[in-house]
Design an enzyme around this catalytic site. Structure first.
Site, PDB file in Angstrom:
ATOM      1  N   GLY A   1      39.202  41.559  49.592  1.00 43.08           N
ATOM      2  CA  GLY A   1      38.433  41.512  48.345  1.00 43.08           C
ATOM      3  C   GLY A   1      39.232  42.120  47.214  1.00 43.08           C
ATOM      4  N   SER A   2      38.524  42.675  46.246  1.00 42.50           N
ATOM      5  CA  SER A   2      39.193  43.204  45.055  1.00 42.50           C
ATOM      6  C   SER A   2      39.916  44.517  45.377  1.00 42.50           C
ATOM      7  CB  SER A   2      38.166  43.464  43.957  1.00 42.50           C
ATOM      8  OG  SER A   2      37.320  44.517  44.361  1.00 42.50           O
TER       9      SER A   2
ATOM     10  N   ARG B   1      39.676  47.138  43.647  1.00 42.19           N
ATOM     11  CA  ARG B   1      38.696  48.211  43.416  1.00 42.19           C
ATOM     12  C   ARG B   1      37.919  48.508  44.709  1.00 42.19           C
ATOM     13  NH1 ARG B   1      33.643  48.490  41.203  1.00 42.19           N
ATOM     14  NH2 ARG B   1      33.476  46.253  41.471  1.00 42.19           N
TER      15      ARG B   1
ATOM     16  N   GLY C   1      38.821  47.659  47.742  1.00 43.17           N
ATOM     17  CA  GLY C   1      39.756  48.073  48.789  1.00 43.17           C
ATOM     18  C   GLY C   1      40.124  49.544  48.683  1.00 43.17           C
TER      19      GLY C   1
ATOM     20  N   GLU D   1      43.545  43.597  52.445  1.00 39.70           N
ATOM     21  CA  GLU D   1      44.124  42.370  51.866  1.00 39.70           C
ATOM     22  C   GLU D   1      43.392  42.165  50.546  1.00 39.70           C
ATOM     23  OE1 GLU D   1      44.274  38.779  50.688  1.00 39.70           O
ATOM     24  OE2 GLU D   1      43.388  38.173  52.610  1.00 39.70           O
TER      25      GLU D   1
ATOM     26  N   CYS E   1      42.921  34.417  46.648  1.00 44.08           N
ATOM     27  CA  CYS E   1      43.734  35.588  46.321  1.00 44.08           C
ATOM     28  C   CYS E   1      45.183  35.167  46.133  1.00 44.08           C
ATOM     29  CB  CYS E   1      43.570  36.700  47.347  1.00 44.08           C
ATOM     30  SG  CYS E   1      43.853  36.155  48.994  1.00 44.08           S
TER      31      CYS E   1
HETATM   32  C1  UN1 Z   1      42.359  34.443  50.437  1.00 42.78           C
HETATM   33  O1  UN1 Z   1      42.291  33.884  49.338  1.00 42.78           O
HETATM   34  O2  UN1 Z   1      41.785  35.532  50.646  1.00 42.78           O
HETATM   35  O3  UN1 Z   1      47.098  31.044  51.646  1.00 42.78           O
HETATM   36  C2  UN1 Z   1      43.021  33.827  51.613  1.00 42.78           C
HETATM   37  C3  UN1 Z   1      45.977  30.656  51.307  1.00 42.78           C
HETATM   38  C4  UN1 Z   1      44.910  30.597  52.388  1.00 42.78           C
HETATM   39  C5  UN1 Z   1      44.250  31.920  52.557  1.00 42.78           C
HETATM   40  C6  UN1 Z   1      43.797  32.594  51.311  1.00 42.78           C
HETATM   41  N1  UN1 Z   1      45.527  30.203  53.623  1.00 42.78           N
HETATM   42  O4  UN1 Z   1      45.703  30.319  50.173  1.00 42.78           O
END
Ligand code: UN1
Length: 525
Positions: A253-254, A256, A258, A275, A309
Site C-alpha cells: 500500500g502507501s 504512509r 507502510g 511493498e 504501484c
Molecule cells: C502492485 O501494483 O502492487 O508488475 C503490483 C506489475 C504487477 C504487479 C503490481 N505484476 O505491474
C-alpha cells in the site's frame, strides 16, 4: 449457446459471477477457511462498483473479538500444517491453482467490476495467481539451505529453513487478489498459516477467493485456520501489526501506511515485508526504438488507470527526441477508449472512487502552480455513461523532476514529461532523484547506455528493465523496491526465505569434542 459478456448486459454478467463465486448479498466478517463467522450487530459496509456505481454486495466488518477468534484458530492450525511434508502442502497449492483456472473468467470479471481495472487486466491478475501457485508447487520440493564445511574433523554444518507461524497479509485495492496470493501461496508451502486483511475497498474479491479455497480445503479434509480472512478497517491492520503472535506482517500500500505497520512490527522486533509506493520512470534516450517505447509508456501510464504501484509516472526524454515523443503521445492519448472496464473495447477504466478523482485533480492543480504545463487530460468525464464521476481523462504534464508533486506518488493517470540533455548519466540521476525506488526502465538500443543503467551506479530501484516498461512484472522474479518503497521482496526468486526462519546446524559424528577456533578447554577430574 452460452452468451458472452458482450451479449449480456454488463450487470447481468456480474450477477452470474457473484453467484458462481459464492458472494452473497451480505458476507460474513471472517472466515477460517471452512467456517465463516462474525459478531451479531457488527457494522456492515456496502461495496459499490467504481464502474457504474451499482451496489455489488455488502460485507460485515470484523471486530477485535472476531480477530481474536481467527488468531486462535490460526495458532492451532499451524501446529498441524507445519507437520505436513512441504510437497504435500504443495499439492494443496496445486489444487488451489487448478480451482483458480476453473474460476479465472469469473474471478477476473469480479476483480474488474469491484476494482475498475479492465477485464484483460482482471484476467491477467488471476493469471498471476495461477502462476504463483505453479511456482510455489515446485518450490515446495526445494526450500533449500546451504551446506558448509566445518573446520572440525568429523563435523558437518548445514542450514535449514523452518516455518515461521502466522503470516499476516495486508493487501491493497489495486491488486485485490494477486498480491495476497504471492504471499499466501509461498507462505503455505513454507508451512505457515495466513491471516489476510484485504483492502476495505475491495473485500468481495477476497470473499470469492476464500470460497474457492474452501472447496480445496474441504476436499482434502484439512482443518480450520490455515487460510484465514478478516474483513476490517485499519484497526484490524493495527492489531495485526502489534500482535506478537504474528511473526511476519506483509503489507502492500502507501508509504504512509507502510511506515505505520513497519514501526509497529519493528517495535516488537517482528519481521515486516513492505511493498509500498513507487514513482517509476522510463528513460527514453536518443537511441531508443520510439514506437516500442511509446507502447510501453502508454500501457504503464494509463493501464489500471495509473493505479499500479509500478505505473509509469515520469518520462525522462532526451532533448533530441523530446518533441517527437510528446507529439506522438498527444496523438495517442485522445484515441484511448475510456469506459466500462468490462467492455472489450475499453483500455482505460475508472479510478477506484471519488477521493481518488479529487487527489488526481488536486495534484494537477498543484503541479501547474509549481510551473507544470498540462498538455492534455485532467477532466472528469460527464454524461450518462460516466455519471458515477470516477472516469477521468489521463493527463500529460511537462514538468521538472524537483517539483513537489513530481516527487509524490499520485495514484492516478498522470504522466510527467521531463527533458534531459547530455549523456545517460544525467537521465539516471533524474530517475534516481525521488524518494521511492520500485520500478524503472530504459529504452535504448545502445549497449553503453543500457549497461550504464543496469550498473552499480545505474538505477537504484528494485526493478530495472531494458526495452520493457515499468509495470507488468512476471512472478518469477523477486518483486519490490528500495528507499520509501520499503525494501521488501515478494513473489519469485528466493523471496520465499522471508516466510521462514533460518537455522544453522552443526553435527558432530566423531567421538571427540573439539572446540571451534582451536580453543583448548580441558576439564581435569
Ligand atoms: C502492485 O501494483 O502492487 O508488475 C503490483 C506489475 C504487477 C504487479 C503490481 N505484476 O505491474
Amino acid at each position: 449457446m452460452k452468451q458472452t459478456i458482450d451479449e449480456l448486459p454488463l450487470t447481468k454478467a456480474v450477477t452470474d459471477v457473484l453467484h458462481q463465486l459464492g458472494v452473497k448479498d451480505i458476507n460474513p466478517a471472517y472466515s477460517t477457511g471452512l467456517a465463516w463467522g462474525g459478531q451479531e450487530g457488527c457494522t456492515t459496509k456496502e461495496i459499490y462498483s467504481p464502474a457504474d456505481g451499482n451496489l455489488i454486495a455488502s460485507v460485515n466488518m470484523a471486530t477485535a473479538e472476531d480477530y481474536e477468534q481467527v488468531v486462535k484458530q490460526a495458532e492451532e492450525a499451524f501446529k498441524v500444517w507445519r507437520k505436513m511434508p512441504a510437497p504435500k502442502r504443495g499439492e494443496i497449492v496445486r489444487q488451489i491453482g487448478n480451482k483458480l483456472r476453473e474460476h479465472k473468467e469469473a474471478l477476473g470479471k469480479l476483480v474488474s467490476y469491484e476494482m475498475g481495472k479492465i477485464l484483460q487486466e482482471g484476467l491477467g491478475e488471476v493469471q498471476e495467481m495461477i502462476d504463483i501457485c505453479d511456482f510455489a508447487v515446485g518450490l515446495s520440493r526445494q526450500l533449500h539451505g546451504y551446506t558448509m564445511h566445518s573446520e572440525r574433523p568429523q563435523h558437518r554444518m548445514y542450514e535449514q529453513y523452518h516455518p515461521l507461524g502466522i503470516v499476516g497479509v495486508i493487501s491493497a485495492f489495486n491488486f485485490p487478489v494477486a498480491v495476497w496470493s504471492w504471499n499466501a501461496m509461498l507462505a503455505a508451502v513454507c508451512g505457515d498459516v495466513v491471516i489476510w486483511k484485504p483492502s476495505e475497498k475491495t473485500p468481495l474479491t477476497a470473499v470469492a477467493c476464500q470460497h474457492i479455497l474452501r472447496e480445496v480445503l474441504t476436499e482434502n479434509e484439512l482443518p480450520e485456520g490455515i487460510f484465514n480472512l478478516v474483513i476490517g478497517d485499519a484497526e484490524i491492520g493495527s492489531l495485526m501489526a502489534n500482535d506478537t503472535r504474528i511473526p511476519l506482517v506483509s503489507a502492500t500500500g502507501s508509504t504512509r501506511m507502510g511506515k505505520k505497520v513497519g514501526e509497529a512490527v519493528g517495535a516488537r522486533l517482528g519481521k515486516s515485508l513492505l511493498e509500498l509506493g513507487g514513482n517509476n520512470a522510463i528513460i527514453i534516450t536518443e537511441h531508443a526504438d520510439l514506437e516500442m517505447a511509446l507502447r510501453a509508456v502508454v500501457f504503464g501510464a494509463v493501464g489500471t488507470c495509473g493505479q499500479r504501484c509500478t505505473s509509469t509516472r515520469r518520462l525522462i526524454i532526451h532533448e533530441n527526441v523530446y518533441e517527437q515523443v510528446k507529439e506522438r503521445l498527444l496523438k495517442i492519448y485522445p484515441s484511448l477508449p475510456i469506459g466500462h472496464p468490462l467492455s472489450n473495447t475499453t483500455l482505460v477504466g475508472p479510478l477506484i472512487d471519488k477521493d481518488a478523482v479529487k487527489a488526481f485533480q488536486n495534484a494537477l492543480e498543484a503541479v501547474q502552480q509549481e510551473g507544470g504545463n498540462l498538455l492534455i487530460g485532467g477532466e472528469v468525464l460527464e454524461g450518462e455513461q460516466y455519471a458515477i464521476g470516477t472516469y477521468v481523462t489521463p493527463a500529460i504534464v511537462e514538468a521538472e523532476n524537483h517539483y513537489h508533486m513530481v516527487q509524490e506518488e499520485t495514484f492516478a493517470p498522470i504522466l510527467y514529461l521531463i527533458k534531459y540533455s547530455g549523456d545517460v548519466e544525467n537521465a539516471i540521476e533524474l530517475q534516481n532523484g525521488v524518494k521511492q525506488g520500485l520500478s524503472s526502465s530504459i529504452f535504448s538500443t545502445n549497449l553503453l547506455e543500457t549497461e550504464a543503467f543496469l550498473s552499480h551506479w545505474g538505477s537504484d530501484c528494485g526493478i530495472a528493465n531494458v526495452n520493457i516498461g515499468t509495470s507488468g512484472a512476471e512472478i518469477g522474479g523477486a518483486f519490490g523496491g528500495e528507499k520509501d518503497t520499503g525494501g521488501g521482496r515478494e513473489s519469485g526468486s528466493d523471496a520465499w526465505r522471508v516466510y521462514m526462519r533460518r537455522q544453522t546446524n552443526t553435527i558432530n559424528y566423531g567421538r571427540e569434542l573439539p572446540l571451534a577456533q582451536g580453543i583448548k578447554f580441558d576439564i581435569m577430574d
